[in-house]
Design a protein around this motif. Sequence first.
Motif, PDB file in Angstrom:
ATOM      1  N   GLU A 106       0.826  -1.204   0.000  1.00  0.00           N
ATOM      2  CA  GLU A 106       0.000   0.000   0.000  1.00  0.00           C
ATOM      3  C   GLU A 106       0.868   1.265   0.000  1.00  0.00           C
ATOM      4  O   GLU A 106       0.469   2.292  -0.555  1.00  0.00           O
ATOM      5  CB  GLU A 106      -0.930   0.003   1.212  1.00  0.00           C
ATOM      6  CG  GLU A 106      -2.078  -0.967   1.096  1.00  0.00           C
ATOM      7  CD  GLU A 106      -2.969  -0.969   2.331  1.00  0.00           C
ATOM      8  OE1 GLU A 106      -2.805  -0.102   3.224  1.00  0.00           O
ATOM      9  OE2 GLU A 106      -3.838  -1.855   2.402  1.00  0.00           O
ATOM     10  N   ARG A 107       2.035   1.203   0.627  1.00  0.00           N
ATOM     11  CA  ARG A 107       2.930   2.359   0.671  1.00  0.00           C
ATOM     12  C   ARG A 107       3.360   2.766  -0.732  1.00  0.00           C
ATOM     13  O   ARG A 107       3.453   3.943  -1.060  1.00  0.00           O
ATOM     14  CB  ARG A 107       4.152   2.050   1.533  1.00  0.00           C
ATOM     15  CG  ARG A 107       5.012   3.270   1.768  1.00  0.00           C
ATOM     16  CD  ARG A 107       6.164   2.977   2.663  1.00  0.00           C
ATOM     17  NE  ARG A 107       7.315   2.769   1.790  1.00  0.00           N
ATOM     18  CZ  ARG A 107       8.430   2.185   2.140  1.00  0.00           C
ATOM     19  NH1 ARG A 107       8.562   1.701   3.340  1.00  0.00           N
ATOM     20  NH2 ARG A 107       9.422   2.067   1.307  1.00  0.00           N
ATOM     21  N   ILE A 108       3.593   1.781  -1.578  1.00  0.00           N
ATOM     22  CA  ILE A 108       4.011   2.078  -2.952  1.00  0.00           C
ATOM     23  C   ILE A 108       2.889   2.824  -3.679  1.00  0.00           C
ATOM     24  O   ILE A 108       3.117   3.841  -4.347  1.00  0.00           O
ATOM     25  CB  ILE A 108       4.371   0.770  -3.682  1.00  0.00           C
ATOM     26  CG1 ILE A 108       5.626   0.176  -3.063  1.00  0.00           C
ATOM     27  CG2 ILE A 108       4.557   1.028  -5.171  1.00  0.00           C
ATOM     28  CD1 ILE A 108       5.941  -1.227  -3.560  1.00  0.00           C
ATOM     29  N   SER A 109       1.667   2.393  -3.519  1.00  0.00           N
ATOM     30  CA  SER A 109       0.559   3.059  -4.218  1.00  0.00           C
ATOM     31  C   SER A 109       0.084   4.301  -3.465  1.00  0.00           C
ATOM     32  O   SER A 109      -0.593   5.162  -4.028  1.00  0.00           O
ATOM     33  CB  SER A 109      -0.596   2.078  -4.423  1.00  0.00           C
ATOM     34  OG  SER A 109      -1.122   1.694  -3.176  1.00  0.00           O
ATOM     35  N   ASP A 114       1.844   6.917  -2.347  1.00  0.00           N
ATOM     36  CA  ASP A 114       2.439   8.132  -2.913  1.00  0.00           C
ATOM     37  C   ASP A 114       1.681   8.573  -4.169  1.00  0.00           C
ATOM     38  O   ASP A 114       1.429   9.770  -4.368  1.00  0.00           O
ATOM     39  CB  ASP A 114       3.920   7.900  -3.250  1.00  0.00           C
ATOM     40  CG  ASP A 114       4.772   7.802  -1.985  1.00  0.00           C
ATOM     41  OD1 ASP A 114       4.355   8.360  -0.938  1.00  0.00           O
ATOM     42  OD2 ASP A 114       5.851   7.169  -2.053  1.00  0.00           O
ATOM     43  N   ASN A 115       1.325   7.643  -5.005  1.00  0.00           N
ATOM     44  CA  ASN A 115       0.571   7.971  -6.226  1.00  0.00           C
ATOM     45  C   ASN A 115      -0.803   8.515  -5.873  1.00  0.00           C
ATOM     46  O   ASN A 115      -1.288   9.476  -6.496  1.00  0.00           O
ATOM     47  CB  ASN A 115       0.446   6.741  -7.122  1.00  0.00           C
ATOM     48  CG  ASN A 115       1.790   6.324  -7.686  1.00  0.00           C
ATOM     49  OD1 ASN A 115       2.711   7.141  -7.759  1.00  0.00           O
ATOM     50  ND2 ASN A 115       1.907   5.051  -8.074  1.00  0.00           N
ATOM     51  N   GLN A 116      -1.464   7.929  -4.888  1.00  0.00           N
ATOM     52  CA  GLN A 116      -2.807   8.397  -4.479  1.00  0.00           C
ATOM     53  C   GLN A 116      -2.713   9.810  -3.884  1.00  0.00           C
ATOM     54  O   GLN A 116      -3.558  10.665  -4.141  1.00  0.00           O
ATOM     55  CB  GLN A 116      -3.409   7.434  -3.451  1.00  0.00           C
ATOM     56  CG  GLN A 116      -3.858   6.109  -4.027  1.00  0.00           C
ATOM     57  CD  GLN A 116      -4.379   5.176  -2.939  1.00  0.00           C
ATOM     58  OE1 GLN A 116      -4.327   5.489  -1.752  1.00  0.00           O
ATOM     59  NE2 GLN A 116      -4.852   4.017  -3.389  1.00  0.00           N
ATOM     60  N   ALA A 133      -0.403  12.097  -4.532  1.00  0.00           N
ATOM     61  CA  ALA A 133      -0.123  13.030  -5.621  1.00  0.00           C
ATOM     62  C   ALA A 133      -1.395  13.327  -6.399  1.00  0.00           C
ATOM     63  O   ALA A 133      -1.655  14.462  -6.809  1.00  0.00           O
ATOM     64  CB  ALA A 133       0.965  12.459  -6.532  1.00  0.00           C
ATOM     65  N   ALA A 134      -2.208  12.358  -6.639  1.00  0.00           N
ATOM     66  CA  ALA A 134      -3.469  12.556  -7.359  1.00  0.00           C
ATOM     67  C   ALA A 134      -4.392  13.468  -6.559  1.00  0.00           C
ATOM     68  O   ALA A 134      -5.070  14.331  -7.133  1.00  0.00           O
ATOM     69  CB  ALA A 134      -4.126  11.204  -7.641  1.00  0.00           C
ATOM     70  N   ASP A 139      -3.423  15.798  -4.437  1.00  0.00           N
ATOM     71  CA  ASP A 139      -2.846  17.147  -4.490  1.00  0.00           C
ATOM     72  C   ASP A 139      -3.234  17.837  -5.803  1.00  0.00           C
ATOM     73  O   ASP A 139      -3.509  19.028  -5.823  1.00  0.00           O
ATOM     74  CB  ASP A 139      -1.319  17.083  -4.374  1.00  0.00           C
ATOM     75  CG  ASP A 139      -0.877  16.916  -2.927  1.00  0.00           C
ATOM     76  OD1 ASP A 139      -1.702  17.218  -2.028  1.00  0.00           O
ATOM     77  OD2 ASP A 139       0.274  16.513  -2.704  1.00  0.00           O
ATOM     78  N   ARG A 140      -3.208  17.084  -6.881  1.00  0.00           N
ATOM     79  CA  ARG A 140      -3.539  17.659  -8.177  1.00  0.00           C
ATOM     80  C   ARG A 140      -5.005  18.078  -8.223  1.00  0.00           C
ATOM     81  O   ARG A 140      -5.360  19.066  -8.854  1.00  0.00           O
ATOM     82  CB  ARG A 140      -3.279  16.643  -9.287  1.00  0.00           C
ATOM     83  CG  ARG A 140      -1.826  16.587  -9.658  1.00  0.00           C
ATOM     84  CD  ARG A 140      -1.609  15.686 -10.872  1.00  0.00           C
ATOM     85  NE  ARG A 140      -0.673  14.668 -10.467  1.00  0.00           N
ATOM     86  CZ  ARG A 140      -0.739  13.396 -10.703  1.00  0.00           C
ATOM     87  NH1 ARG A 140      -1.740  12.914 -11.370  1.00  0.00           N
ATOM     88  NH2 ARG A 140       0.166  12.575 -10.269  1.00  0.00           N
TER      89      ARG A 140
END
Length: 185
Positions: free
Chosen positions: A170-173, A175-177, A179-180, A182-183
């Motif tokens: 879950e840690r790997i995904s 960061d992507n979540q 960032a999404a 924040d955008r």
Amino acid sequence: MKESNMASHGDVVEQQIDDLRERMRLLQHDRRANVEILEATKTSNSEEMRSLREEIKNLRTKQAKLQRSENIGQKGSHEIENIQKEALNLRAEYDSLKVIASKCKTQLTKLKDEEKICVLESKRPSQDDTPLARQIRTLENRLDKGMIKYNEAQSIRNTYQHIVKRLKEERISFDNQLAALDRTL
């Protein structure tokens, strides 16, 4: 749950002890039957050997009488030869029966020794109230409890390892979540 496992374990052990006692009883019965058969064979062989000895003695007596008689002719010499052959045959039969009797005695001795061992082993379960036996049972119970705790600890360890593995995935995904999100803001 632990108590039911221990109770069922105790029932299984008790059933195994009962099975072993039944097997011991059957083995003792078989051994006694074999001993009786060997005793009967030994007795009959002894009787046969006694009768053969008596017969050999009689034949030797006849032979001696024939040799002493003054009128030994062709007929007498043939009779002596026949008696000597018969004596040799009886002697050979006597010797073979003696060997068989010796083997039976040896086997009987072995079976009696095995019977003694079985009797001694069958008496052992009644000696379970000795201090050493109690100490062994106590140590076995402690070992069982320790094994149960060990197995529980292994199960908990496996659960936590699985949780750690899922958190790393879950840690790997994550960061992507993040960032999404924040955008989108």
